[in-house]
Write an enzyme that holds these catalytic residues in place. Structure first.
Site, mmCIF file in Angstrom:
data_model
loop_
_atom_site.group_PDB
_atom_site.id
_atom_site.type_symbol
_atom_site.label_atom_id
_atom_site.label_comp_id
_atom_site.label_asym_id
_atom_site.label_seq_id
_atom_site.Cartn_x
_atom_site.Cartn_y
_atom_site.Cartn_z
ATOM 1 N N THR A 64 0.876 -1.186 0.000
ATOM 2 C CA THR A 64 0.000 0.000 0.000
ATOM 3 C C THR A 64 0.909 1.231 0.000
ATOM 4 O O THR A 64 1.383 1.639 -1.049
ATOM 5 C CB THR A 64 -0.948 -0.001 1.219
ATOM 6 O OG1 THR A 64 -0.192 -0.150 2.415
ATOM 7 C CG2 THR A 64 -1.961 -1.120 1.101
ATOM 8 N N THR A 82 0.072 -3.232 11.612
ATOM 9 C CA THR A 82 -0.814 -3.266 10.448
ATOM 10 C C THR A 82 -0.126 -3.873 9.302
ATOM 11 O O THR A 82 0.702 -3.251 8.651
ATOM 12 C CB THR A 82 -1.161 -1.900 9.924
ATOM 13 O OG1 THR A 82 -1.962 -1.313 10.851
ATOM 14 C CG2 THR A 82 -1.936 -1.991 8.634
ATOM 15 N N GLU A 142 6.144 4.746 7.420
ATOM 16 C CA GLU A 142 5.744 5.979 6.736
ATOM 17 C C GLU A 142 6.447 7.205 7.293
ATOM 18 O O GLU A 142 6.313 7.550 8.466
ATOM 19 C CB GLU A 142 4.238 6.182 6.878
ATOM 20 C CG GLU A 142 3.435 5.218 6.015
ATOM 21 C CD GLU A 142 1.957 5.217 6.379
ATOM 22 O OE1 GLU A 142 1.589 5.808 7.394
ATOM 23 O OE2 GLU A 142 1.197 4.602 5.617
ATOM 24 N N SER A 193 -6.283 10.417 -0.453
ATOM 25 C CA SER A 193 -6.337 11.107 -1.742
ATOM 26 C C SER A 193 -5.466 10.429 -2.784
ATOM 27 O O SER A 193 -4.797 9.460 -2.512
ATOM 28 C CB SER A 193 -5.917 12.561 -1.567
ATOM 29 O OG SER A 193 -4.633 12.639 -1.015
#
Lengths: 390, 390
Positions: free
Chosen positions: A153, A186, A266, A390
């Protein structure tokens, strides 16, 4: 060094249009046997995604012959329609492989709330394409790499690992770059081995491994709804694994993958290991280390290359672990900046410019040790997570 | 509307060089009586700063005649020398005012680990200057404002409030802009009243008030080492307060100050209220609301004006409160985006551009309600907290 490193497994990764970028988004892992023993660990979040609800139930018999995974949608909080999508996905895989739907594990990742008709059509088309790709691909590293890419992802790189046991192999792939917190981070992880091992042995080995690896990775304190770690055993090596050896090999692969998840977190600019020493118990060492890993102030300080030990002590002071706050040592990258709860070496001696950062906390309360892996809190973390949809 | 709004109190705020900017950094609040009943609530962090260790002990008799506060150094984890500094500070105030040291409450705020010889000299000089300033100032708003300014750290504005009771007044001042988390938020608060009230009444009123105000402010999940909330009663109005009325007035002042703290939270671009309705108990409503307030992913989404209800459900799923994750409603600024655990109104209908943000979570598990105030996670938060020490 992939999910097909062990004998008896095939993989495929295809693009089914679930990702708007057109990137790979559906992966299929097949266990060709001769055995199909399997174990799994799932998120402890009470809000479980539809694929988790399905897979937990399907795995009760301790057997799985295939895992279908998609990115581009978590299929979580998508209602009865979403659960039917998961069920239909398992049935389509079963049909294509000539097995029972109950032998199919389903994993999804992406945005919560995504799981409409378009999503369902995409996933089912992905199943067909992946099954076709399997038919033409031998169990080679290229197919396994595509599978690892299809579950990404916000990951910047695919994550694969392998460990060689005594007469057998353990391999695996993982995805995960945020919402990494205990029980589990996750992530989706598929581990494979060609060892001969019963489901209960696999289950114990997997739980022992995740307890000291994925469960000690805490990127941002947020626990996901879709976390799944699966371990499939084909028995194709013919070697019956002794439990200790298998546990060690599975742990090595999990540790390798957990580190890859940490390194790809991230927006991180520091990979932080928080080691707690001389705790009264391993659980308390974990609690204390985790309290620091959860402190936004500590994490923002590390981003600014600031050895702010006051924020470390403020964080551990919120726990009920056994220690005297005024008898604690703290060091940053080998420099002891706090001794017995007072300032020690000057902060200027600490070099926090390297990405790898090591905090050691000595509690002087016992002889247990544990570490938590985390990351700093950065502008990029805020940016990536405010723009995720987005 | 200040700490001297109630009769019987004087205040001073002076610059003693503790802040490198030369700004005001030492405040003194004096209760001229006729009574000196007092109550306090202190951080529940086990790592308590020296002034907290002193003040908790000094307040055991339920009496206080003065509060000396400094910014520019938390005097926490500064060893025996730091505790002596606190002790000497109380003694210097006592000497100047002709009271006992035990009647002096001491509060410090700033960086942990700061409390050396220079700091001590600065604080003691500040005591003298503040005592002199008191002598020349009547209990006017200008002096109280200087006191409120002297306790600011990263605060952008001083914080003051007042409530009028039945024949008496309650006023107060506060500082705090980060490390705001339960039990208590990182802050110093001095509340004053001219009501006649025994220490045990003050104690109950203060605890009841902080429980529903400061304890429900959770800016960044970080708990400080120096948090102190004091309530001093001079009895100068001659009016004996009934406990319910006093509790209500103290709660109004605390609520006003808590909101001012929230509005001034470091780097925030949204002031978020998370209201949990239909919970099985008030405690569970607080637990559920706090789990959302602690989610970095939720807070980063709000920064990006993203009504990401999936992150709300993922957060509340980590709690053990009574509710069915698939029977929960979530609304953002009045738009119900999640109904019964599935998507409801389109996210495009939600306007998150206003600074004031209201999340309502309906658990359908009972009839209790509670709210937590928090802020979004922004670039400015990361910036301010990575550069705090410089």
């Amino acid at each position: 060094m992939s999910v097909t490193a062990a004998a008896g497994f095939r993989a495929a990764g295809v693009a089914a249009g679930l990702k708007s970028t057109g990137a790979l988004d559906v992966a299929l892992i097949v266990n060709d046997g001769p055995r199909s023993d399997a174990a799994g660990v799932f998120t402890s979040n009470r809000a479980k995604a539809n694929p988790v609800l399905w897979s937990e139930q399907a795995l009760e018999g301790g057997s799985a012959r295939a895992v279908i995974l998609n990115s581009g949608g978590a299929n979580c909080f998508t209602g009865a329609f979403g659960f039917q999508t998961t069920h239909q996905t398992a049935e389509r895989v079963a049909e294509r492989l000539g097995i029972g739907a109950i032998e199919v594990q389903v994993c999804s990742t992406g945005l919560i709330g995504v799981g409409d008709e378009t999503f369902r059509r995409g996933v089912l088309a992905g199943v067909d394409a992946a099954a076709d790709a399997l038919a033409h691909d031998s169990a080679d590293d290229a197919a396994a790499l595509r599978a690892a890419q299809a579950i990404m992802t916000t990951d910047s790189v695919p994550k694969q690992a392998v460990a060689i046991g005594d007469g057998y192999t353990v391999g695996g792939m993982a995805k995960g770059a945020g919402m990494l917190a205990p029980g589990l981070a996750t992530m989706l992880v598929v581990l494979t081995t060609d060892a001969v091992a019963e489901a209960d042995v696999l289950d114990r080995a997997l739980r022992a491994a995740t307890r000291v690896t994925f469960d000690r990775l805490d990127s941002d304190g947020c626990m996901s709804t879709n976390d799944t770690v699966l371990l499939l055993a084909s028995g194709a090596s013919g070697t019956t694994a002794d439990e200790a050896g298998l546990t060690a090999a599975v742990t090595r692969v999990c540790d390798d993958l957990a580190q890859q998840l940490q390194l790809d977190a991230e927006g991180a600019s520091h990979d932080i290991t928080i080691e707690v020493r001389q705790a009264a118990s391993e659980d308390e060492a974990v609690t204390v280390a985790r309290s620091v890993a959860r402190s936004n102030l500590f994490k923002a300080a590390i981003f600014g290359n600031d050895p702010n030990w006051g924020r470390v002590l403020a964080a551990i002071g919120t726990t009920d672990a056994a220690f005297d706050p005024y008898a604690v040592d703290v060091s940053f990258n080998g420099v002891r900046v706090c001794h017995a709860g007072t300032p020690d070496r000057p902060r200027e001696e600490v070099d926090l410019t390297p990405r790898a950062t090591r905090i050691v906390i000595d509690l002087f309360a016992g002889d247990a040790t544990a570490s938590i892996r985390t990351n700093d809190l950065t502008h990029d973390y805020v940016h990536e997570n405010s723009a995720y949809a987005s």
